[in-house]
Motif scaffolding. Structure first.
Motif, mmCIF file in Angstrom:
data_model
loop_
_atom_site.group_PDB
_atom_site.id
_atom_site.type_symbol
_atom_site.label_atom_id
_atom_site.label_comp_id
_atom_site.label_asym_id
_atom_site.label_seq_id
_atom_site.Cartn_x
_atom_site.Cartn_y
_atom_site.Cartn_z
ATOM 1 N N PHE A 86 31.270 54.842 70.525
ATOM 2 C CA PHE A 86 29.913 55.334 70.784
ATOM 3 C C PHE A 86 29.802 56.833 70.511
ATOM 4 C CE2 PHE A 86 27.240 57.468 74.036
ATOM 5 C CZ PHE A 86 26.003 57.155 73.500
ATOM 6 N N SER A 87 30.839 57.588 70.885
ATOM 7 C CA SER A 87 30.823 59.033 70.642
ATOM 8 C C SER A 87 30.753 59.355 69.156
ATOM 9 C CB SER A 87 32.074 59.682 71.251
ATOM 10 O OG SER A 87 32.069 59.556 72.650
ATOM 11 N N LYS A 90 26.756 58.119 68.264
ATOM 12 C CA LYS A 90 25.603 58.307 69.162
ATOM 13 C C LYS A 90 24.484 59.135 68.534
ATOM 14 C CE LYS A 90 27.422 62.254 71.785
ATOM 15 N NZ LYS A 90 27.817 62.711 73.134
ATOM 16 N N LYS A 94 19.450 56.858 69.289
ATOM 17 C CA LYS A 94 19.524 57.037 70.740
ATOM 18 C C LYS A 94 19.756 55.720 71.471
ATOM 19 C CE LYS A 94 16.747 61.259 70.976
ATOM 20 N NZ LYS A 94 15.532 61.902 71.517
ATOM 21 N N ILE A 97 23.156 53.878 73.085
ATOM 22 C CA ILE A 97 23.715 54.049 74.427
ATOM 23 C C ILE A 97 23.707 52.720 75.189
ATOM 24 C CG2 ILE A 97 21.474 54.745 75.399
ATOM 25 C CD1 ILE A 97 24.902 56.025 76.541
ATOM 26 N N MET A 101 26.875 50.959 77.006
ATOM 27 C CA MET A 101 26.954 50.747 78.455
ATOM 28 C C MET A 101 27.194 49.279 78.791
ATOM 29 S SD MET A 101 24.246 53.386 80.256
ATOM 30 C CE MET A 101 22.783 52.828 79.396
ATOM 31 N N ILE A 313 27.438 58.806 82.073
ATOM 32 C CA ILE A 313 26.932 57.454 82.323
ATOM 33 C C ILE A 313 27.632 56.833 83.534
ATOM 34 C CG2 ILE A 313 26.235 57.031 79.934
ATOM 35 C CD1 ILE A 313 28.787 55.350 79.601
ATOM 36 N N TRP A 432 22.498 57.392 84.146
ATOM 37 C CA TRP A 432 22.081 58.006 82.877
ATOM 38 C C TRP A 432 20.576 58.271 82.860
ATOM 39 C CZ3 TRP A 432 18.795 55.559 79.292
ATOM 40 C CH2 TRP A 432 18.648 56.218 78.070
#
Length: 647
Positions: A86-87, A90, A94, A97, A101, A313, A432
């Motif tokens: 995800f990093s 990202k 948007k 995320i 999660m 998060i 978050w």
């Protein structure tokens, strides 16, 4: 010192470590997969050949192709896992995320059922000696002991994981090979025809698909634990692991073919492969392998939460570092949470056959989330669109098919893992979302306009000196900005004179181990801003990092920190440092929308169980002043009131 760094290159030591750390979960799947496929059905050749074919092609397409060959390419400076992925992506969109999660929550929920099912499956091998043996207390004891030793770190235990798992995989291979050479014709199951035939014609095909999925549930761990030994070692060791797994599965298939027309009656074909003289050592080795698999899931959950905290998060929680080994961490709150989850699973399901009915549903969501994030990564790398489309089409079809198969488990206990995953996702989402709501009401002002007054304030002896060095943590991303509440704190709430004002900003980078800082002298000798760029796996010990930076600035004659008090200055004493942490509180939340008010209320509830801001940033509380700052939602313009004059 990072003792695992040397093992990232292909080496015998790296291969051995990958066996111990990476393959624990997927390596113990033969303990329960075929038992789940047969269930209470009569043993037939169609069921055996179809099951074996499904297992082979699932391990090939899902584990080998998707994870080992494709997903391992998406390493973030050598690190893997759904939040590392995800990093990397990202900034692409948007909304990514949300799958991140969902995948992280499902992976943690999986960590609550993996220890019970693997340990139970191993311990239940003892029922060959005594059918009435109460296994639940033994399983509770083993798993509880495993969670107790987490606080001491697992670096010592980790060193023996590799040899243990090498013995385990070798044992599985030998046990299966003994039967495979008796009837090599069973290898016909490699033909995908048998997989298609059973899925099309078998009346409970979806139940079989849900059981087959258990053979690949540990695939995510191949990616999550990538940082321990590197992709080259993972890929090469997987060849040996896959061979041992398949040989054992096909060996179980031969044994089952020899008992067509019978029922398993809760017997485990894995242990039935063993000669009587080997049963006791075999069960002991299986139990140890189950503990190793459980340890890998627990350690993975610790890493996942630590990343979640730094990516905002997950609530800030206490994180301990029992050893100097990179990746060795212990999260007390998560350790307790996982233990409670494991105990709940054991007490609800009691036996592994009941856990099999619930297992796999949560991790299926992680697989789907990884597929979506991986497609975003391939787009970022400018992979041809037709290949991305092919990847998505193939794996969404496969994983949604498994999801439909696993959906049948909801009424058989899958509701519990869905509930656990849902609660964990709810925590992540509310934490978050509430931070987003709060940040919408943080106001920033141009800091340059306050240079003159701050310069004068440092010299104004009519204002009592609050501290020699006054440090504020700021969320302003740009050097030209500052929160209006910090200005209010310094100039109005109670004027705070200091010799030097410091602004400290922490930026969590998309890379795992970034450790950099930048210094801006906004007002020479009076107002200094420090920007830390820390990776999402770096411990945020701001107090120590700040001290290190100040020492370097003093050494370079960029700042003077000697006390201005005449007596202390005479003896060249260092001035005092004081951190001010502004705790932002949403006031008049009744003006928020219902959903916003709900997540803010849950956020406030979660804050009671999380670390305070100063402890979360590793600040020494004896040098910290906490100021509660209200974030007013509605201004006074919205209030209608009329002035009258009474006689």
């Amino acid at each position: 010192m990072d003792i695992t760094k040397d093992f990232h290159k292909l080496s015998a030591a790296g291969l051995l470590i990958s066996l111990g750390v990476i393959f624990g979960d997927i390596g113990t799947s033969p303990l329960y997969v075929f038992k789940a496929i047969i269930g209470t059905s009569v043993i037939t050749s169609n069921l055996i050949y179809g099951g074996l074919s499904c297992i082979f092609w699932t391990l090939t397409l899902q584990t080998t192709v998707k994870y080992v060959l494709i997903t391992l390419r998406a390493d973030n400076k050598g690190e893997g896992g759904i939040l590392s992925l995800f990093s990397l992506v990202k900034r692409k969109a948007k909304w990514l995320i949300f799958p991140a999660m969902i995948g992280a929550a499902a992976l943690m929920a999986d960590g609550m059922i993996t220890p019970p099912i693997t340990v139970s499956s191993a311990i239940e091998g003892l029922k060959i000696y005594n059918k009435n043996l109460p296994t639940v207390p033994i399983v509770i004891g083993i798993i509880s002991l495993l969670f107790i030793i987490q606080r001491f770190g697992t670096s010592v235990v980790g060193k023996v994981f590799g040899p243990i798992m090498f013995v385990w995989f070798s044992m599985m291979g030998v046990l299966g090979f003994v039967y495979l050479i008796e009837y090599p014709e069973v290898l016909r199951a490699l033909n995908p025809y048998y997989a298609v035939h059973i899925l099309v014609n078998y009346p409970n095909a979806w139940l079989i698909l849900g059981a087959v999925f258990l053979c690949t549930t540990g695939a995510e761990a191949l990616y999550s634990d990538l940082g321990h030994c590197g992709k080259a070692n993972v890929r090469i060791s997987w060849i040996y692991v896959k061979i041992c797994l398949l040989v054992n599965y096909f060996g179980q298939g031969v044994w089952l073919l020899q008992h067509q027309g019978a029922f398993l009656n809760d017997q485990n074909p894995f242990f039935l492969l063993m000669p009587n003289w080997f049963l006791t050592p075999g069960i002991i080795i299986a139990t140890i392998a189950a503990v190793v698999a459980s340890q890998a899931m627990i350690s993975g959950s610790f890493t996942l939460v630590a990343e979640g905290v730094r990516l905002n998060i997950w609530p800030k929680v206490k994180i301990n570092y029992p050893s100097n080994q990179k990746g060795q961490l212990y999260v007390p709150s998560v350790n307790l949470l996982l233990w409670l989850g494991c105990m709940l699973v054991i007490l609800v399901f009691k036996e592994s056959r009941n856990m099999e009915a619930a297992y796999g549903l949560a991790i299926n969501m992680t697989f789907l989330a990884t597929t979506i994030l991986m497609a975003a990564y391939l787009m970022k790398k400018h992979t041809p669109r037709y290949l991305i489309f092919l990847f998505l089409m193939v794996y969404l079809i496969i994983e949604f098919s498994f999801l439909i198969g696993n959906a049948a488990k909801i009424t058989h206990g899958g509701w519990l893992t869905l509930l656990l995953a849902g609660l964990l996702f709810g925590v992540m989402l509310c934490w978050w979302w509430a931070r987003k709501v709060k940040n919408n009401f943080v106001r920033y002002v141009d800091i340059e306009g306050y240079y003159p007054i701050l310069s004068e304030l440092t010299e104004d002896e009519t204002v009592p000196r609050f501290a020699s060095q006054l440090v504020y943590l700021t969320s302003a991303n740009f050097r030209s900005e500052i929160e209006s509440k910090i200005v209010y704190s310094i100039l109005q709430k109670k004027p705070k004179r200091a010799d030097v004002y410091w602004l400290v900003h922490v930026d969590v980078t998309d890379e795992p181990y970034t450790n950099e800082y930048k210094v801006d002298h906004l007002i020479k000798g009076k107002l200094i801003r420090i920007d830390f760029r820390l990776g999402f796996r770096v411990e945020q010990r701001i107090s120590l990092l700040f001290r290190k930076v100040v020492e370097e600035l003093v050494k370079n004659n960029e700042v003077e920190i000697t006390s201005r008090y005449k007596t202390l200055q005479k003896y060249n004493m260092v001035g005092d440092f004081r951190f001010v942490v502004l705790e932002k509180v949403v006031s008049r939340s009744n003006n928020l929308k219902f959903t916003q008010r709900l997540v803010v209320d849950i956020y406030n509830l979660l804050k009671n169980f999380s670390l305070s801001e100063e402890r979360g940033f590793g600040l020494d509380s004896s040098f910290v002043t906490i100021e509660r700052v209200p974030l007013v939602i509605s201004g006074t313009k919205e209030i209608n009131i009329e002035r009258v004059y009474w006689e």
